[in-house]
Design a protein around this motif. Structure first.
Motif, PDB file in Angstrom:
ATOM      1  N   UNK A  82     -21.405   5.005  52.112  1.00 48.08           N
ATOM      2  CA  UNK A  82     -20.578   5.015  53.324  1.00 48.08           C
ATOM      3  C   UNK A  82     -19.114   5.267  52.990  1.00 48.08           C
ATOM      4  N   UNK A  83     -18.432   5.934  53.894  1.00 45.64           N
ATOM      5  CA  UNK A  83     -17.032   6.240  53.679  1.00 45.64           C
ATOM      6  C   UNK A  83     -16.213   4.975  53.436  1.00 45.64           C
ATOM      7  N   UNK A  84     -16.449   3.951  54.230  1.00 41.24           N
ATOM      8  CA  UNK A  84     -15.689   2.706  54.080  1.00 41.24           C
ATOM      9  C   UNK A  84     -15.811   2.107  52.697  1.00 41.24           C
ATOM     10  N   UNK A  85     -17.021   2.074  52.162  1.00 39.65           N
ATOM     11  CA  UNK A  85     -17.238   1.528  50.813  1.00 39.65           C
ATOM     12  C   UNK A  85     -16.544   2.392  49.773  1.00 39.65           C
ATOM     13  N   UNK A  86     -16.644   3.700  49.937  1.00 46.92           N
ATOM     14  CA  UNK A  86     -15.984   4.598  48.992  1.00 46.92           C
ATOM     15  C   UNK A  86     -14.477   4.385  49.019  1.00 46.92           C
ATOM     16  N   UNK A  87     -13.896   4.284  50.224  1.00 45.19           N
ATOM     17  CA  UNK A  87     -12.450   4.132  50.329  1.00 45.19           C
ATOM     18  C   UNK A  87     -11.990   2.843  49.656  1.00 45.19           C
ATOM     19  N   UNK A  88     -12.674   1.757  49.892  1.00 41.48           N
ATOM     20  CA  UNK A  88     -12.308   0.483  49.259  1.00 41.48           C
ATOM     21  C   UNK A  88     -12.402   0.594  47.736  1.00 41.48           C
ATOM     22  N   UNK A  89     -13.334   1.395  47.241  1.00 48.65           N
ATOM     23  CA  UNK A  89     -13.488   1.559  45.790  1.00 48.65           C
ATOM     24  C   UNK A  89     -12.335   2.340  45.159  1.00 48.65           C
ATOM     25  N   UNK A  90     -11.468   2.922  45.989  1.00 45.70           N
ATOM     26  CA  UNK A  90     -10.346   3.719  45.483  1.00 45.70           C
ATOM     27  C   UNK A  90      -9.088   2.882  45.229  1.00 45.70           C
ATOM     28  N   UNK A  91      -9.183   1.558  45.324  1.00 47.50           N
ATOM     29  CA  UNK A  91      -8.031   0.710  45.022  1.00 47.50           C
ATOM     30  C   UNK A  91      -7.612   0.947  43.579  1.00 47.50           C
ATOM     31  N   UNK A  92      -6.345   0.900  43.341  1.00 48.54           N
ATOM     32  CA  UNK A  92      -5.826   1.176  42.011  1.00 48.54           C
ATOM     33  C   UNK A  92      -5.501   2.644  41.789  1.00 48.54           C
ATOM     34  N   UNK A  93      -5.893   3.471  42.720  1.00 45.10           N
ATOM     35  CA  UNK A  93      -5.596   4.900  42.638  1.00 45.10           C
ATOM     36  C   UNK A  93      -4.142   5.119  43.058  1.00 45.10           C
ATOM     37  N   UNK A  94      -3.502   6.115  42.487  1.00 38.99           N
ATOM     38  CA  UNK A  94      -2.107   6.391  42.851  1.00 38.99           C
ATOM     39  C   UNK A  94      -2.038   7.164  44.161  1.00 38.99           C
ATOM     40  N   UNK A  95      -0.860   7.201  44.743  1.00 34.85           N
ATOM     41  CA  UNK A  95      -0.617   7.994  45.932  1.00 34.85           C
ATOM     42  C   UNK A  95      -1.064   7.325  47.216  1.00 34.85           C
ATOM     43  N   UNK A  96      -1.050   8.135  48.282  1.00 37.05           N
ATOM     44  CA  UNK A  96      -1.371   7.620  49.606  1.00 37.05           C
ATOM     45  C   UNK A  96      -2.798   7.105  49.717  1.00 37.05           C
ATOM     46  N   UNK A  97      -3.740   7.771  49.051  1.00 42.27           N
ATOM     47  CA  UNK A  97      -5.126   7.308  49.128  1.00 42.27           C
ATOM     48  C   UNK A  97      -5.237   5.913  48.523  1.00 42.27           C
TER      49      UNK A  97
END
Length: 78
Positions: free
Chosen positions: A14-29
């Protein structure tokens, strides 16, 4: 693109799970991922439309909308 027939999501995540997994990534995402991870109301099992509704509820700025759009493109490229 490897799309799951049942869920219509790239590789079944799911998009929501993927987005939460992007913590620690640089930039706006990374920034929007941090905000999503820190909000109990963020739809972790939701799709992009659910994330858009979440942003609307937060009265998000233009940068947040741009970040969500960038995140969606990244997620779709999986």
């Amino acid at each position: 693109m490897d799309m799951e027939q049942e869920t219509g999501t790239p590789r079944g995540q799911p998009f929501g799970a993927w987005l939460v997994s992007q913590t620690g990534r640089s930039g706006f995402i990374g920034q929007i991922a941090e905000a999503a991870a820190g909000d109990r109301n963020f739809p972790r099992t939701g799709d992009v439309e659910a994330a858009k509704k979440w942003l609307q509820g937060r009265r998000a700025s233009g940068d947040d909308w741009e970040a969500l759009e960038d995140a969606e493109l990244d997620w779709l490229s999986l």
